[in-house]
Enzyme design. Structure first.
Site, PDB file in Angstrom:
ATOM      1  CG  ASP A  67      51.301  44.593 -39.496  1.00 21.96           C
ATOM      2  OD1 ASP A  67      51.441  43.354 -39.398  1.00 21.96           O
ATOM      3  OD2 ASP A  67      50.633  45.150 -40.388  1.00 21.96           O
ATOM      4  CG  HIS A 120      58.396  47.930  -9.194  1.00 20.14           C
ATOM      5  ND1 HIS A 120      58.565  46.570  -9.170  1.00 20.14           N
ATOM      6  CD2 HIS A 120      59.546  48.450  -8.670  1.00 20.14           C
ATOM      7  CE1 HIS A 120      59.762  46.276  -8.664  1.00 20.14           C
ATOM      8  NE2 HIS A 120      60.372  47.403  -8.345  1.00 20.14           N
ATOM      9  CG  ASP A 145      64.148  53.137  -9.400  1.00 21.04           C
ATOM     10  OD1 ASP A 145      65.160  53.008 -10.121  1.00 21.04           O
ATOM     11  OD2 ASP A 145      63.769  52.251  -8.602  1.00 21.04           O
ATOM     12  CG  ASP A 185      68.208  50.036 -10.067  1.00 21.08           C
ATOM     13  OD1 ASP A 185      67.391  50.967 -10.117  1.00 21.08           O
ATOM     14  OD2 ASP A 185      68.002  48.980  -9.442  1.00 21.08           O
ATOM     15  CG  HIS A 208      61.997  48.216  -1.071  1.00 18.34           C
ATOM     16  ND1 HIS A 208      63.336  48.459  -0.845  1.00 18.34           N
ATOM     17  CD2 HIS A 208      61.406  49.436  -1.143  1.00 18.34           C
ATOM     18  CE1 HIS A 208      63.546  49.754  -0.816  1.00 18.34           C
ATOM     19  NE2 HIS A 208      62.387  50.379  -0.965  1.00 18.34           N
ATOM     20  CG  HIS A 218      68.540  44.577  -6.965  1.00 15.04           C
ATOM     21  ND1 HIS A 218      69.140  44.915  -8.159  1.00 15.04           N
ATOM     22  CD2 HIS A 218      67.725  45.621  -6.656  1.00 15.04           C
ATOM     23  CE1 HIS A 218      68.688  46.094  -8.558  1.00 15.04           C
ATOM     24  NE2 HIS A 218      67.841  46.555  -7.659  1.00 15.04           N
ATOM     25  CG  HIS A 250      65.607  43.158  -9.958  1.00 17.69           C
ATOM     26  ND1 HIS A 250      64.282  43.046  -9.652  1.00 17.69           N
ATOM     27  CD2 HIS A 250      65.950  44.421  -9.571  1.00 17.69           C
ATOM     28  CE1 HIS A 250      63.840  44.174  -9.109  1.00 17.69           C
ATOM     29  NE2 HIS A 250      64.844  45.027  -9.056  1.00 17.69           N
ATOM     30  CD  GLU A 278      66.894  49.058  -4.650  1.00 15.61           C
ATOM     31  OE1 GLU A 278      65.846  49.650  -4.931  1.00 15.61           O
ATOM     32  OE2 GLU A 278      67.422  48.215  -5.383  1.00 15.61           O
ATOM     33  CE1 TYR A 284      59.507  54.065  -1.496  1.00 17.93           C
ATOM     34  CE2 TYR A 284      60.003  52.413   0.195  1.00 17.93           C
ATOM     35  CZ  TYR A 284      60.345  53.075  -0.971  1.00 17.93           C
ATOM     36  OH  TYR A 284      61.510  52.753  -1.613  1.00 17.93           O
ATOM     37  NE  ARG A 292      63.513  52.762  -5.005  1.00 15.57           N
ATOM     38  CZ  ARG A 292      62.226  52.847  -5.315  1.00 15.57           C
ATOM     39  NH1 ARG A 292      61.306  52.757  -4.372  1.00 15.57           N
ATOM     40  NH2 ARG A 292      61.841  53.027  -6.566  1.00 15.57           N
ATOM     41  CD  GLU A 344      68.117  51.464  -6.947  1.00 15.18           C
ATOM     42  OE1 GLU A 344      67.151  52.114  -7.409  1.00 15.18           O
ATOM     43  OE2 GLU A 344      68.261  50.245  -7.110  1.00 15.18           O
TER      44      GLU A 344
HETATM   45  N1  GLY Z   1      64.513  49.844 -10.399  1.00  8.14           N
HETATM   46  C1  GLY Z   1      64.047  48.705  -9.700  1.00  8.14           C
HETATM   47  C2  GLY Z   1      64.780  48.507  -8.451  1.00  8.14           C
HETATM   48  O1  GLY Z   1      65.306  49.457  -7.914  1.00  8.14           O
HETATM   49  O2  GLY Z   1      64.950  47.441  -7.979  1.00  8.14           O
HETATM   50 MN    MN Z   2      67.246  48.582  -7.582  1.00 14.21          MN
HETATM   51 MN    MN Z   3      65.817  51.230  -8.879  1.00  9.27          MN
END
Ligand code: GLY
Ligand code: MN
Ligand code: MN
Length: 440
Positions: A37, A247, A264, A275, A354, A358, A365, A388, A392, A409, A411
């Site tokens: 529900d 993530h 983040d 972002d 990474h 993006h 994304h 970004e 790590y 990171r 960004e």
């Molecule tokens: N927040 C996900 C990324 O930075 O791609």
């Molecule tokens: Mn990002």
């Molecule tokens: Mn991010």
């Protein structure tokens, strides 16, 4: 607010790219059950949002292009007193027509006949196959139905084409009104990061533990108080080694007082994402190791941003970031060897695993081709993307233990302009001095 006229223009631009005697059908998102529900907060399908601004589930956009005319039709949920008392207001076909400027609107009870008439005797059907099994079934059943009635004058289109590449190419280039919204999303999200830094500093002064979910709550509070009800994606608050999980969204641990915390987080405003990542010492003061690594990530990020201009490519910027990070890791004795050799072996991947960037827009994304004619496409005015870089080092990493448990990171969100770029998230503090001063 993005004006109605822009959504009408977008539909017309898509129609202009469609073949003669074709139809495009774009369904809205459906509600998703969370548990008995209860539903997940509704999020509109981004392509449907881009073309309609219509906020309800279970709606359908039908764009028809005959040899000499075009039309834009919406099918939406029926007005229903009982459903509206229990679940919420519905716009209804009559109001939708005038409010969202469609040529025609119908309620859901007419869905089959609207789709049937629109598809019958066209040559090409533009259909985003694979997004919803139920919607695919409805369309494929309808095509089969059309195939059974040649004597009745029914004909199914002979080609099904994917409309998404056309829509996504449009979405890649942001209009002036979209940029205004994205700038505001950037400012709100930057303020939220500042708020989290101040909150951590205050708790630290009171000698109280700081938990990841408290920082998440501070961030979400700032978003909502500024009119952005939802984050654009699952907020990441990782203290210490948790920052090494890219993530990480559990956000449930107490942050050790000597640790860095990586946040983040970006809000969603009128559908558009910010972002931002910032990393700071929860105590307000960087240790020498934290500072050395942080400064390497920051120098890399700033140098990459300084090199952004129309005509350059994300690949060139990514390669620059890899070179700077690899060189820096060698200088800190975290990597050993010749920088060129290390780069050719992707040695940085152990610590920077990474991508650099993006696209950013209605999706965090965001959509849009990264390549054109087999090569990386040059950056052009109106594109928005993230920068970004990160490092790590978890407790199992192959380096001196003094580096262990540090994840960083940084960004920002960058808009390409005719002459250069604009950083939409510049107001979120990121230099060591700025962060330490703010948290004092
Ligand atoms: N927040 C996900 C990324 O930075 O791609
Ligand atoms: Mn990002
Ligand atoms: Mn991010």
């Amino acid at each position: 607010m993005i004006p109605n006229s822009e959504f009408v223009t977008r539909r017309n631009r898509l129609l202009a790219q469609m073949a003669p005697n074709s139809v495009a059908i774009i369904p809205a998102a459906n509600e998703l059950t969370r548990s008995n529900d209860t539903e997940f907060p509704f999020r509109q399908n981004s392509d449907f949002q881009y073309l309609t601004n219509f906020p309800e589930p279970d709606a359908w956009l039908v764009l028809e292009k005959s040899l000499d005319t075009t039309s834009s039709t919406l099918v939406c949920r029926v007005k229903d007193k009982v459903a509206e008392i229990w679940q919420g207001r519905r716009i209804g076909a009559e109001v939708a027509k005038q409010q969202f400027e469609f040529d025609e609107t119908f309620d859901e009870s007419k869905l089959h006949s609207v789709l049937f008439t629109a598809i019958n005797n066209t040559t090409i059907l533009y259909w985003p196959q694979g997004e919803s099994e139920a919607n695919d079934k409805r369309i494929f059943d309808l095509l089969n139905e059309l195939r059974t009635g040649p004597k009745k004058g029914w004909n199914a289109p002979t080609q099904i084409s994917d409309p998404r590449p056309l829509i996504h190419e449009m979405r890649l280039f942001k209009s002036a009104d979209e940029i205004t919204v994205m700038k505001r999303a950037g400012v709100i999200s930057s303020t939220a990061h500042k708020r989290a830094m101040l909150f951590a500093a205050n708790l630290h002064k009171l000698k109280q533990p700081v938990t990841e979910f408290q920082l998440e709550a501070e961030i979400h509070h700032e978003f909502a108080m500024s009119g952005a009800k939802h984050p654009a994606y699952g907020t990441i608050v990782g203290g210490g080694e948790n920052a090494c999980i890219l993530h990480y969204t559990e956000n449930q641990d107490v942050i050790e007082s000597g640790s860095l915390v990586l946040i983040d987080a970006g809000c969603e405003l009128q559908g558009y994402a910010a972002d931002i990542t910032r990393t700071f010492p929860v105590s307000g003061k960087f240790s020498p190791e934290q500072k050395a690594l942080y400064q390497l990530v920051l120098n890399t990020q700033v140098e990459v941003i300084n090199n952004i201009k129309p005509g350059t490519t994300l690949k060139a910027l990514t390669e620059l970031s890899v070179r700077l990070i690899t060189q820096g890791l060698v200088e800190l004795n975290i990597l050993e060897g010749d920088v060129t050799q290390l780069i050719s072996h992707n040695a940085h991947r152990a610590f920077y695993m990474h991508g650099l960037a993006h696209w950013l827009g209605l999706d965090v994304h965001d959509v849009g081709d990264y390549n054109q004619a087999g090569a990386q496409r040059p950056l052009q005015a109106g594109m928005v993307f993230t920068v970004e870089p990160g490092i790590y080092i978890d407790s199992e990493a192959n380096c001196e233990p003094k580096w262990h448990g540090i994840g960083i990171r940084i960004e920002d969100n960058i808009l390409i302009t005719e002459t250069g770029y604009e950083n939409l998230t510049i107001t979120a503090p990121k230099s060591v001095e700025e962060i330490e001063a703010l948290m004092q």
